[in-house]
Structures are given as structure tokens and as C-alpha cells.
Design a protein around this motif. Structure first.
Motif, PDB file in Angstrom:
ATOM      1  N   ALA A  10      46.449  33.233  48.791  1.00 40.26           N
ATOM      2  CA  ALA A  10      46.028  33.999  47.622  1.00 40.26           C
ATOM      3  C   ALA A  10      46.521  35.437  47.691  1.00 40.26           C
ATOM      4  O   ALA A  10      47.032  35.977  46.694  1.00 40.26           O
ATOM      5  CB  ALA A  10      44.505  33.973  47.499  1.00 40.26           C
ATOM      6  N   GLN A  11      46.389  36.063  48.848  1.00 40.09           N
ATOM      7  CA  GLN A  11      46.838  37.443  48.995  1.00 40.09           C
ATOM      8  C   GLN A  11      48.355  37.544  48.893  1.00 40.09           C
ATOM      9  O   GLN A  11      48.897  38.469  48.270  1.00 40.09           O
ATOM     10  CB  GLN A  11      46.377  38.026  50.332  1.00 40.09           C
ATOM     11  CG  GLN A  11      46.736  39.508  50.514  1.00 40.09           C
ATOM     12  CD  GLN A  11      46.142  40.397  49.454  1.00 40.09           C
ATOM     13  OE1 GLN A  11      44.922  40.367  49.255  1.00 40.09           O
ATOM     14  NE2 GLN A  11      46.962  41.181  48.764  1.00 40.09           N
ATOM     15  N   ALA A  12      49.059  36.585  49.490  1.00 40.64           N
ATOM     16  CA  ALA A  12      50.520  36.599  49.425  1.00 40.64           C
ATOM     17  C   ALA A  12      50.998  36.459  47.980  1.00 40.64           C
ATOM     18  O   ALA A  12      51.969  37.116  47.570  1.00 40.64           O
ATOM     19  CB  ALA A  12      51.095  35.475  50.283  1.00 40.64           C
ATOM     20  N   ILE A  13      50.324  35.632  47.200  1.00 38.53           N
ATOM     21  CA  ILE A  13      50.687  35.473  45.787  1.00 38.53           C
ATOM     22  C   ILE A  13      50.428  36.766  45.025  1.00 38.53           C
ATOM     23  O   ILE A  13      51.254  37.196  44.211  1.00 38.53           O
ATOM     24  CB  ILE A  13      49.924  34.294  45.166  1.00 38.53           C
ATOM     25  CG1 ILE A  13      50.449  32.969  45.710  1.00 38.53           C
ATOM     26  CG2 ILE A  13      50.028  34.325  43.644  1.00 38.53           C
ATOM     27  CD1 ILE A  13      49.665  31.753  45.255  1.00 38.53           C
ATOM     28  N   ARG A  14      49.284  37.401  45.286  1.00 40.10           N
ATOM     29  CA  ARG A  14      48.986  38.662  44.599  1.00 40.10           C
ATOM     30  C   ARG A  14      50.035  39.716  44.931  1.00 40.10           C
ATOM     31  O   ARG A  14      50.529  40.423  44.046  1.00 40.10           O
ATOM     32  CB  ARG A  14      47.596  39.161  44.993  1.00 40.10           C
ATOM     33  CG  ARG A  14      46.448  38.403  44.338  1.00 40.10           C
ATOM     34  CD  ARG A  14      45.137  39.144  44.478  1.00 40.10           C
ATOM     35  NE  ARG A  14      44.699  39.234  45.874  1.00 40.10           N
ATOM     36  CZ  ARG A  14      43.941  38.324  46.473  1.00 40.10           C
ATOM     37  NH1 ARG A  14      43.536  37.244  45.815  1.00 40.10           N
ATOM     38  NH2 ARG A  14      43.581  38.486  47.730  1.00 40.10           N
ATOM     39  N   ASP A  15      50.386  39.846  46.202  1.00 38.87           N
ATOM     40  CA  ASP A  15      51.383  40.840  46.605  1.00 38.87           C
ATOM     41  C   ASP A  15      52.748  40.526  45.996  1.00 38.87           C
ATOM     42  O   ASP A  15      53.468  41.427  45.548  1.00 38.87           O
ATOM     43  CB  ASP A  15      51.489  40.888  48.128  1.00 38.87           C
ATOM     44  CG  ASP A  15      50.249  41.476  48.780  1.00 38.87           C
ATOM     45  OD1 ASP A  15      49.370  42.002  48.055  1.00 38.87           O
ATOM     46  OD2 ASP A  15      50.150  41.400  50.019  1.00 38.87           O
ATOM     47  N   ALA A  16      53.104  39.252  45.989  1.00 37.71           N
ATOM     48  CA  ALA A  16      54.400  38.855  45.438  1.00 37.71           C
ATOM     49  C   ALA A  16      54.455  39.136  43.943  1.00 37.71           C
ATOM     50  O   ALA A  16      55.464  39.626  43.424  1.00 37.71           O
ATOM     51  CB  ALA A  16      54.657  37.379  45.720  1.00 37.71           C
ATOM     52  N   ALA A  17      53.369  38.827  43.237  1.00 36.79           N
ATOM     53  CA  ALA A  17      53.337  39.070  41.795  1.00 36.79           C
ATOM     54  C   ALA A  17      53.485  40.554  41.496  1.00 36.79           C
ATOM     55  O   ALA A  17      54.179  40.944  40.543  1.00 36.79           O
ATOM     56  CB  ALA A  17      52.043  38.526  41.207  1.00 36.79           C
ATOM     57  N   ALA A  18      52.854  41.395  42.315  1.00 37.71           N
ATOM     58  CA  ALA A  18      52.974  42.846  42.121  1.00 37.71           C
ATOM     59  C   ALA A  18      54.411  43.298  42.341  1.00 37.71           C
ATOM     60  O   ALA A  18      54.938  44.138  41.592  1.00 37.71           O
ATOM     61  CB  ALA A  18      52.020  43.571  43.063  1.00 37.71           C
TER      62      ALA A  18
END
Length: 287
Positions: A4-12
């Protein structure tokens, strides 16, 4: 780091270069995990992010299309293999299939031809509607035909894919007449301002068609009457500003022509029939 955190960082990180940053991140993560996006969202969000995700993200940050990174793209409900050798199928092109489906509802086509088949998207979508039809896709590239044939083996084993080039004399010898012709020829102006993900990664031969984007229409449209059965139709994709000149080319080739629009309301396809008036059914009236 969790998924979940990796997806959030990637989306940013992707937000500066992609209009679909969150979706891109989720699709890449699902690919890295070897699962579907639905499975990712339901079962994997709190797990550890896989090591391979970072490399996928770097490729996307360099403007490589997601479809090429994961090797597939959905079109008309079909999961199609793609590579940088073929144009990525786009939802706008489904306009051709929807228009043909409505026009031919009362008389299904027996023979279908896809000109410049690429991944086979248009032909295979049509054969998903009319599985009993004979379907032929042509392209000039053996590499492209290998991808189309692989997709055909999965979705329509009766489809045939042949090497041919409509710029060469005799390319259509022996093909016969068709009830439905589908074509998404190159139609982008050579100097068009395209996104880096398109200009730098998708095949130029499938995109560009001279200074005004009309070179392939000028070659192809005059040849369509000779390929159409007496009651056949052709559905040809166009750029949203090209309706007037393409209809003029159709008229000069003794074809009736009707314009169809995509879901955004933009001009997207020209329906053509030789030497007759196309009956104005619901599809044409709505457009």
C-alpha cells in the motif's frame, strides 16, 4: 515497505508524468506480484512490496507505456499481448466495433478483413461478436503478425493473419470480397505534438502518415470498393479533425460515407459503402 505504501509513493512520483498515476502504480504492482489488480486490492495491500516493483516504476517514470511494461492491454473485453512492435489498442477504437455491430445486427458478416491488424485487436473483437465469420488480418511486419497470431490463438483460433502491404502493387490479389472491413491506418501528422510515451515508444510506422496525416488514407480508401462485397461496409478510424478530408476521399472513390463519434463526442470513424446510400439506422442517426 508495504504494498500500500509503495503504491502511494509510486502514484505521487508518477503524478508529474501521468494522468492515471494511481492506476499505473496499481497495475505495475499487480504485475510485479503476479496477480490481478482486483486480487492486489483485496488481498495484498498489507504485504511486503516485491523487489521487482522499483524497476517497473523506473521504466514508467521514463515514459514507457504501462502496456509495454506488463506486455498486455485490454480491448473490447479481450486481454491482448502487446510489444513495442505494435500500437497499443485504445478504447476510442472500440467505436468501430460498436458501429459495425449495430449496423450489421440484422445481417452478420460472413467475411471480415482487418487492414493493418497490429495486435489483432479490431479483428478479434469483431470475431468475438461473430465467431462463425471468416476473419483475415493483414500487416506488413512479420514481427507484428506473430503477436497478432498469438492473440488469435487465444481468442479466435479461426482467424488468419497474412503478410501484405497496401502500398505495394498486388497486395490484395486473391483476398476476395468482404462484408466488413476494419482499418486503423496511420493518421498522425509527422510534426504532431505527442506525449513522450507515444512518440518515443510506439511504432512510428503505425502512427505517422505525412505532413497532414492523410497519406495512408489516400492510398487505402480508393482500394476499398474492390474489396467490399456488394452489401459490405468498411469502418475506418480517423483523427478527430480529419472527418471532412476522409469523407471527401470516400466520395471521390464512389463510396457513401457516414461519420461516427466516440464516447467523448469526437469524430472517430468513417463508415463507407460502395455505390449506394447507407440506410440511416439508429447508429447513424444518433451520431
Amino acid at each position: 515497505m508495504t504494498v500500500a505504501q509503495a503504491i502511494r509513493d509510486a502514484a505521487a512520483a508518477l503524478a508529474q508524468t501521468s494522468d492515471t498515476a494511481r492506476l499505473d502504480a496499481e497495475v505495475l504492482m499487480a504485475h510485479a506480484l503476479g496477480c490481478s489488480r482486483t486480487d492486489l486490492l483485496l488481498r495484498h495491500m498489507q504485504g511486503d512490496a516485491p523487489e521487482g516493483f522499483a524497476a517497473l516504476l523506473e521504466r514508467r517514470l521514463a515514459h514507457e507505456p504501462v502496456a509495454y511494461i506488463v506486455g498486455s492491454q485490454e480491448f473490447y473485453g479481450l486481454d491482448l499481448a502487446v510489444s513495442p512492435a505494435v500500437l497499443i489498442p485504445r478504447g476510442d477504437s472500440e467505436t468501430l466495433i460498436d458501429a459495425a455491430r449495430e449496423r450489421l445486427a440484422s445481417h452478420p458478416p460472413q467475411r471480415i478483413l482487418d487492414l493493418g491488424t497490429g495486435s489483432g485487436a479490431l479483428l478479434l473483437a469483431a470475431l468475438s461478436i461473430w465467431p462463425e465469420a471468416e476473419g483475415i488480418g493483414i500487416d506488413r511486419s512479420p514481427e507484428v503478425l506473430a503477436i497478432a497470431a498469438a492473440n488469435g490463438a487465444r481468442h479466435a483460433p479461426n482467424a488468419r493473419f497474412l503478410q501484405a502491404d497496401w502500398t505495394k502493387a498486388g497486395w490484395n490479389d486473391g483476398l476476395g470480397a468482404f462484408d466488413l472491413i476494419l482499418a486503423n491506418p496511420p493518421y498522425v501528422e509527422d510534426a504532431a505534438d505527442l506525449a513522450p510515451s507515444v512518440r518515443a515508444h510506439e511504432p512510428a510506422g503505425a502512427l505517422f502518415a505525412g505532413p497532414d496525416g492523410l497519406d495512408d488514407y489516400r492510398l487505402l480508401i480508393p482500394q476499398l470498393p474492390g474489396l467490399l462485397a456488394d452489401c459490405g461496409i468498411a469502418m475506418v478510424e480517423i483523427g478527430w479533425t480529419q472527418a471532412e478530408p476522409v469523407i471527401a476521399l470516400a466520395t471521390a472513390s464512389n463510396c457513401a460515407a457516414i461519420l461516427h463519434h466516440d464516447l467523448a463526442g469526437r469524430s472517430r470513424a468513417i463508415e463507407m459503402a460502395k455505390n449506394r446510400i447507407i440506410p440511416l439506422g439508429k447508429a447513424a442517426a444518433d451520431d
